[in-house]
Design a protein around this motif. Structure first.
Motif, PDB file in Angstrom:
ATOM      1  N   SER A  60       6.736  -5.095   1.236  1.00  0.00           N
ATOM      2  CA  SER A  60       7.825  -5.958   1.680  1.00  0.00           C
ATOM      3  C   SER A  60       9.191  -5.283   1.639  1.00  0.00           C
ATOM      4  O   SER A  60       9.950  -5.315   2.621  1.00  0.00           O
ATOM      5  CB  SER A  60       7.848  -7.232   0.830  1.00  0.00           C
ATOM      6  N   GLU A  61       9.510  -4.664   0.508  1.00  0.00           N
ATOM      7  CA  GLU A  61      10.840  -4.079   0.365  1.00  0.00           C
ATOM      8  C   GLU A  61      11.042  -2.907   1.323  1.00  0.00           C
ATOM      9  O   GLU A  61      12.100  -2.763   1.935  1.00  0.00           O
ATOM     10  CB  GLU A  61      11.060  -3.629  -1.085  1.00  0.00           C
ATOM     11  N   THR A  87      -4.163  -5.489   0.901  1.00  0.00           N
ATOM     12  CA  THR A  87      -3.193  -5.009  -0.095  1.00  0.00           C
ATOM     13  C   THR A  87      -1.832  -5.669   0.129  1.00  0.00           C
ATOM     14  O   THR A  87      -0.860  -5.009   0.524  1.00  0.00           O
ATOM     15  CB  THR A  87      -3.041  -3.474  -0.032  1.00  0.00           C
ATOM     16  N   PRO A  88      -1.713  -6.967  -0.122  1.00  0.00           N
ATOM     17  CA  PRO A  88      -0.452  -7.658   0.143  1.00  0.00           C
ATOM     18  C   PRO A  88       0.601  -7.387  -0.920  1.00  0.00           C
ATOM     19  O   PRO A  88       0.295  -6.980  -2.042  1.00  0.00           O
ATOM     20  CB  PRO A  88      -0.875  -9.130   0.119  1.00  0.00           C
ATOM     21  N   GLY A  89       1.851  -7.619  -0.535  1.00  0.00           N
ATOM     22  CA  GLY A  89       2.927  -7.665  -1.513  1.00  0.00           C
ATOM     23  C   GLY A  89       3.562  -6.355  -1.914  1.00  0.00           C
ATOM     24  O   GLY A  89       4.555  -6.353  -2.643  1.00  0.00           O
ATOM     25  N   VAL A  90       3.029  -5.210  -1.452  1.00  0.00           N
ATOM     26  CA  VAL A  90       3.601  -3.929  -1.874  1.00  0.00           C
ATOM     27  C   VAL A  90       4.453  -3.288  -0.788  1.00  0.00           C
ATOM     28  O   VAL A  90       5.095  -2.261  -1.030  1.00  0.00           O
ATOM     29  CB  VAL A  90       2.503  -2.939  -2.321  1.00  0.00           C
ATOM     30  N   LYS A 119      -4.112  -0.973  -5.241  1.00  0.00           N
ATOM     31  CA  LYS A 119      -4.675  -2.290  -4.972  1.00  0.00           C
ATOM     32  C   LYS A 119      -6.104  -2.180  -4.441  1.00  0.00           C
ATOM     33  O   LYS A 119      -6.982  -2.971  -4.804  1.00  0.00           O
ATOM     34  CB  LYS A 119      -3.795  -3.062  -3.994  1.00  0.00           C
ATOM     35  N   SER A 153       6.470   1.008   6.462  1.00  0.00           N
ATOM     36  CA  SER A 153       6.023   1.032   5.066  1.00  0.00           C
ATOM     37  C   SER A 153       5.778   2.450   4.574  1.00  0.00           C
ATOM     38  O   SER A 153       5.142   2.638   3.533  1.00  0.00           O
ATOM     39  CB  SER A 153       4.726   0.213   4.927  1.00  0.00           C
ATOM     40  N   GLU A 176       0.888   2.473  -4.163  1.00  0.00           N
ATOM     41  CA  GLU A 176       0.618   1.116  -4.630  1.00  0.00           C
ATOM     42  C   GLU A 176      -0.469   0.451  -3.790  1.00  0.00           C
ATOM     43  O   GLU A 176      -1.296  -0.312  -4.309  1.00  0.00           O
ATOM     44  CB  GLU A 176       1.907   0.288  -4.604  1.00  0.00           C
ATOM     45  N   ASP A 193      -7.501  -9.695  -4.151  1.00  0.00           N
ATOM     46  CA  ASP A 193      -6.821  -9.831  -2.857  1.00  0.00           C
ATOM     47  C   ASP A 193      -7.817 -10.191  -1.760  1.00  0.00           C
ATOM     48  O   ASP A 193      -7.727  -9.702  -0.630  1.00  0.00           O
ATOM     49  CB  ASP A 193      -6.091  -8.537  -2.509  1.00  0.00           C
ATOM     50  N   ARG A 233       7.204 -12.710   2.828  1.00  0.00           N
ATOM     51  CA  ARG A 233       7.764 -11.754   1.871  1.00  0.00           C
ATOM     52  C   ARG A 233       8.763 -10.810   2.535  1.00  0.00           C
ATOM     53  O   ARG A 233       9.857 -10.570   2.015  1.00  0.00           O
ATOM     54  CB  ARG A 233       6.631 -10.940   1.230  1.00  0.00           C
ATOM     55  N   ALA A 268      -1.943  -4.526   4.466  1.00  0.00           N
ATOM     56  CA  ALA A 268      -1.834  -5.977   4.311  1.00  0.00           C
ATOM     57  C   ALA A 268      -2.392  -6.721   5.510  1.00  0.00           C
ATOM     58  O   ALA A 268      -3.040  -7.756   5.373  1.00  0.00           O
ATOM     59  CB  ALA A 268      -0.377  -6.368   4.080  1.00  0.00           C
TER      60      ALA A 268
END
Length: 328
Positions: free
Chosen positions: A105-106, A100-103, A305, A293, A301, A321, A160, A80
């Motif tokens: 965060s968790e 590759t954003p958004g994968v 992306k 991460s 993931e 992206d 995020r 990201a």
């Protein structure tokens, strides 16, 4: 784009399923050794590839971009963050950059929460006692940590990852405070029961735990400098799962050694893999090798992306992206 398969160079090993799909879709060169590519090797890759797939270990600066071949049209970053890529120069040379954003965060929020618990409850110290075989049994005053319920968590960067951490913190009974370039929408603040601070100085002087969740940019370099670190309470803890350059590592080390800050949990470091050796000797510090991460799900993931960005570009469309200089 021409109908023939794109030439793609990947700088590090990726999950097996991702590499297999790369072979199916593109004329791909994979890094079978997983060793970081030298600057010379990167320059060679950029002279012969249509698409480069780098990671954060690859510094793609003005000098390297000047050596790129005319056929290089896309840098599809596996990750990201793009602070290792000179996005403005790339775009000026007609090279698109995607990420590759958004994968992540968790997973990164999980690690931030794990570091908060590890530092405040002194988990590594307890682990060391057990592994050494020196444990003499339970004692009322042994390895006393602190309760996190009721503590004030300050989140520096409420994107995020910051919001994912806020959700976890609320489950642990913590108060959520945050500082951001822009205040969040009231509905998002209400969702996280989060208090916004316009002044970072005021927030860091009042919270018990500070989590760094902002990217590294020129404006965030040493955002937590010596002056601002001194505003923190002596019993406060700082955690960083974002970018090491945001903290003045030497100043933090001095303050941890003198007890001006109670503890730190760091997954990233100011000078990449070169963590300050004095940090490793401190019992009130938990250090991890950039694992924030590092889950099988996230890595796959991320690869998916990258594949979508490259294939969309190959089909003559804008990568979903796409990174533009104004975003950096």
């Amino acid at each position: 784009m021409p109908s023939e398969r794109l030439s793609v160079v990947v700088t590090r090993r990726l999950p097996e399923a991702v590499e297999a799909r790369m072979r199916e879709l593109f004329d791909v060169e994979l890094n079978e050794t997983d060793a970081p590519m030298s600057r010379e090797a990167l320059a060679g890759a950029m002279r012969r590839a249509d698409v480069l797939v780098p990671t954060l270990t690859d510094k793609i600066d003005h000098g390297l971009l000047a050596q790129a071949g005319d056929q290089l049209k896309l840098i599809a970053n596996y990750g990201a963050g793009v602070d290792h890529i000179d996005v403005a120069t790339a775009r000026a040379r007609g090279v698109l950059v995607s990420n590759t954003p958004g994968v992540l965060s968790e997973d990164t929020a999980d690690m931030a929460m794990a570091l908060i618990l590890a530092v405040t409850r002194r988990i590594p110290e307890g682990l060391a006692v057990m592994q050494s075989g020196d444990w003499q049994g339970w004692s009322p005053m042994a390895l006393l940590g602190g309760r996190i319920a009721g503590r004030k968590l300050g989140i520096l960067g409420m994107g995020r990852v910051g919001q994912a951490l806020a959700r976890r913190a609320r489950c642990f009974g913590m108060e959520v405070h945050y500082h951001n370039r822009r205040r969040l929408h009231p509905d998002i603040e209400a969702e996280h029961d989060a208090t916004w601070w316009d002044s970072l100085d005021q927030m860091v002087s009042r919270i018990d735990i500070l989590s760094i969740n902002c990217p590294h940019t020129p404006s965030t370099f040493h955002l937590m400098n010596a002056r601002r670190l001194k505003l923190m309470k002596p019993d406060a803890v700082i955690v960083n799962t974002s970018r090491g350059e945001v903290i003045d590592e030497n100043a933090l080390t001095r303050m941890l050694r003198t007890g001006e800050i109670a503890g730190a949990g760091l997954d990233v470091f100011e000078h990449g893999t070169e963590a300050n050796p004095r940090l490793r000797a401190l019992p009130n510090v938990v250090l991890l090798p950039h694992m924030g991460s590092a889950t099988r799900e996230a890595r796959t993931e991320m690869g998916e992306k990258v594949l979508i960005n490259i294939q969309t570009f190959a089909d003559g469309h804008r990568p979903p992206d796409l990174v533009v200089p104004s975003m950096v």
